[in-house]
Design a protein around this motif. Structure first.
Motif, PDB file in Angstrom:
ATOM      1  N   VAL A   1     107.105  24.151  16.608  1.00  0.00           N
ATOM      2  CA  VAL A   1     108.035  24.328  17.736  1.00  0.00           C
ATOM      3  C   VAL A   1     108.395  25.803  17.893  1.00  0.00           C
ATOM      4  CG1 VAL A   1     110.351  23.833  18.592  1.00  0.00           C
ATOM      5  CG2 VAL A   1     109.000  22.005  17.580  1.00  0.00           C
ATOM      6  N   GLY A   2     108.732  26.454  16.777  1.00  0.00           N
ATOM      7  CA  GLY A   2     109.080  27.873  16.815  1.00  0.00           C
ATOM      8  C   GLY A   2     107.918  28.739  17.254  1.00  0.00           C
ATOM      9  N   THR A   3     106.710  28.394  16.792  1.00  0.00           N
ATOM     10  CA  THR A   3     105.516  29.147  17.196  1.00  0.00           C
ATOM     11  C   THR A   3     105.297  29.055  18.694  1.00  0.00           C
ATOM     12  OG1 THR A   3     104.469  28.765  15.041  1.00  0.00           O
ATOM     13  CG2 THR A   3     103.025  29.360  16.880  1.00  0.00           C
ATOM     14  N   ALA A   4     105.441  27.854  19.243  1.00  0.00           N
ATOM     15  CA  ALA A   4     105.282  27.676  20.692  1.00  0.00           C
ATOM     16  C   ALA A   4     106.325  28.493  21.459  1.00  0.00           C
ATOM     17  CB  ALA A   4     105.395  26.199  21.047  1.00  0.00           C
ATOM     18  N   ALA A   5     107.564  28.481  20.983  1.00  0.00           N
ATOM     19  CA  ALA A   5     108.627  29.245  21.649  1.00  0.00           C
ATOM     20  C   ALA A   5     108.337  30.742  21.599  1.00  0.00           C
ATOM     21  CB  ALA A   5     109.972  28.939  20.995  1.00  0.00           C
TER      22      ALA A   5
ATOM     23  N   ILE B   1     103.011  22.672  20.835  1.00  0.00           N
ATOM     24  CA  ILE B   1     104.088  21.762  21.219  1.00  0.00           C
ATOM     25  C   ILE B   1     103.669  20.314  20.987  1.00  0.00           C
ATOM     26  CG2 ILE B   1     105.384  20.860  23.187  1.00  0.00           C
ATOM     27  CD1 ILE B   1     105.425  23.711  24.311  1.00  0.00           C
ATOM     28  N   GLY B   2     102.411  19.986  21.335  1.00  0.00           N
ATOM     29  CA  GLY B   2     101.911  18.637  21.126  1.00  0.00           C
ATOM     30  C   GLY B   2     101.912  18.249  19.650  1.00  0.00           C
ATOM     31  N   ILE B   3     101.411  19.154  18.804  1.00  0.00           N
ATOM     32  CA  ILE B   3     101.409  18.893  17.362  1.00  0.00           C
ATOM     33  C   ILE B   3     102.835  18.775  16.851  1.00  0.00           C
ATOM     34  CG2 ILE B   3     100.774  19.822  15.095  1.00  0.00           C
ATOM     35  CD1 ILE B   3      98.387  21.160  16.465  1.00  0.00           C
ATOM     36  N   ALA B   4     103.701  19.657  17.356  1.00  0.00           N
ATOM     37  CA  ALA B   4     105.109  19.623  16.932  1.00  0.00           C
ATOM     38  C   ALA B   4     105.751  18.296  17.304  1.00  0.00           C
ATOM     39  CB  ALA B   4     105.871  20.780  17.581  1.00  0.00           C
ATOM     40  N   GLY B   5     105.425  17.775  18.504  1.00  0.00           N
ATOM     41  CA  GLY B   5     105.990  16.493  18.915  1.00  0.00           C
ATOM     42  C   GLY B   5     105.602  15.373  17.968  1.00  0.00           C
ATOM     43  N   VAL B   6     104.332  15.351  17.584  1.00  0.00           N
ATOM     44  CA  VAL B   6     103.866  14.321  16.653  1.00  0.00           C
ATOM     45  C   VAL B   6     104.560  14.474  15.300  1.00  0.00           C
ATOM     46  CG1 VAL B   6     101.865  13.431  15.392  1.00  0.00           C
ATOM     47  CG2 VAL B   6     101.636  14.097  17.798  1.00  0.00           C
TER      48      VAL B   6
ATOM     49  N   ILE C   1      96.756  31.829  25.682  1.00  0.00           N
ATOM     50  CA  ILE C   1      97.975  31.744  24.868  1.00  0.00           C
ATOM     51  C   ILE C   1      98.809  30.545  25.289  1.00  0.00           C
ATOM     52  CG2 ILE C   1     100.077  32.954  24.169  1.00  0.00           C
ATOM     53  CD1 ILE C   1      98.676  35.584  24.665  1.00  0.00           C
ATOM     54  N   ASN C   2      98.836  30.277  26.605  1.00  0.00           N
ATOM     55  CA  ASN C   2      99.584  29.121  27.098  1.00  0.00           C
ATOM     56  C   ASN C   2      99.014  27.817  26.551  1.00  0.00           C
ATOM     57  OD1 ASN C   2     101.882  29.532  28.709  1.00  0.00           O
ATOM     58  ND2 ASN C   2     100.638  30.351  30.368  1.00  0.00           N
ATOM     59  N   ILE C   3      97.681  27.719  26.562  1.00  0.00           N
ATOM     60  CA  ILE C   3      97.035  26.518  26.032  1.00  0.00           C
ATOM     61  C   ILE C   3      97.372  26.349  24.560  1.00  0.00           C
ATOM     62  CG2 ILE C   3      94.798  25.495  25.462  1.00  0.00           C
ATOM     63  CD1 ILE C   3      93.718  26.768  28.047  1.00  0.00           C
ATOM     64  N   ALA C   4      97.311  27.480  23.819  1.00  0.00           N
ATOM     65  CA  ALA C   4      97.636  27.425  22.389  1.00  0.00           C
ATOM     66  C   ALA C   4      99.076  26.977  22.168  1.00  0.00           C
ATOM     67  CB  ALA C   4      97.403  28.791  21.747  1.00  0.00           C
TER      68      ALA C   4
END
Length: 304
Positions: free
Chosen positions: A35-39, A183-188, A175-178
């Protein structure tokens, strides 16, 4: 409700379910790290856009000697054509869109190329004759690029008009895709963390069902019975959130600040200051998820 008693119950629960608590800590740590990485990725994109969009230019590449483009069938650009293009850039019709412009010769293009690729063997093999002349145009409003492209694409002596933002958009899209993948991995992982917290609370309550039953018989309130279990989940999630914040801070500090920012001085990178903005939200998210999961588990599945 005595604080010492509650803390004692929390400590007992953590010791009895140590393996489950460690699992909650690790899953929370991994999920909040994503989550933090995505942010931080989104912050990096925003910062780079703000930094580079003010600096990128529209490049009007001129025809060269051996250019096979359909726009350059008559050969290399002539002095007259070059002068006509320069006059158009300075004309009253174009001036509202153009902030400033400059001519870049083959020799200047080579110097810029060698500076950009100074650590690559390409800088020694490319010659000035292989590089095109160009006009570098800074726009008043970068969104008006299409107007400049339409005006100059069909002009004699012009090979192609390129908006450098297009190159940046490709990088930003990657970068957006990454960040979306993160976020997807974080959600799981967050879902796994919530389920683990619930399982840990259920196991803890089951192991202490006798104590809680006695406490109920002597008149203990429902909140005093539930609070130690809720605190167990919150403490485990809090440790995971703190670990995630620490790892993100270390990554930005040692990878970005001390490596990338030094090697690529012309790029605007995020710093540890952005991590300090994200970290409190990660901690809050971890605590809230653990607290809600614990309360839902206690109310729906456990009779304490």
């Amino acid at each position: 409700m005595k604080l010492g008693f509650i803390l004692g119950e929390v400590g007992t629960g953590l010791r009895r379910n140590l393996s489950m608590v460690v699992s909650v800590v690790l899953v929370t740590f991994i999920s909040l790290t994503f989550v933090g990485t995505a942010a931080l990725m989104q912050m990096q994109i925003t910062q780079m856009k703000g930094y580079w969009y003010d600096k990128v230019q529209v490049a009007i590449y001129l025809c060269g000697e051996h250019n096979e483009s359909s726009n350059c069938t008559e050969g290399a650009v002539t002095e007259g054509q070059r002068g006509e293009i320069e006059s158009m850039l300075g004309s009253s019709a174009v001036k509202p869109y153009v902030d400033n412009f400059e001519y870049e010769s083959k020799e200047q293009a080579l110097a810029h190329f060698q500076e950009q690729f100074e650590n690559s063997s390409m800088s020694e093999t490319v010659t000035a004759e292989q590089l095109p002349e160009s006009f570098r145009v800074s726009l008043v409003d970068p969104e008006k690029y299409q107007i400049i492209k339409e005006l100059f694409s069909s002009t004699d002596g012009v090979d192609v008009v390129v908006d450098q933002r297009e190159l940046l958009e490709k990088i930003f899209s990657i970068i957006n895709i990454a960040s979306f993948v993160a976020i997807g991995i974080a959600g799981v992982m967050i879902l796994c963390a919530v389920l683990l917290v619930g399982t840990t609370i259920r196991l803890s309550a089951y192991l202490r069902r006798r104590e809680t039953g006695i406490m109920r018989l002597v008149g203990a309130s429902k909140s005093s019975l539930q609070l130690p279990f809720v605190l167990e989940g919150i403490i485990a999630a809090l440790v995971g959130a703190l670990l995630a914040s620490g790892v993100l801070w270390a990554a930005v500090r040692f990878l970005v600040d001390e490596k990338l920012a030094i090697e690529y001085k012309d790029t605007a990178f995020i710093s540890t200051g952005e991590v300090l903005i994200v970290a409190p939200w990660l901690i809050l998210l971890g605590v809230v998820l653990a607290g809600v999961s614990s309360l839902v588990t206690l109310r729906r599945y456990l009779k304490v």
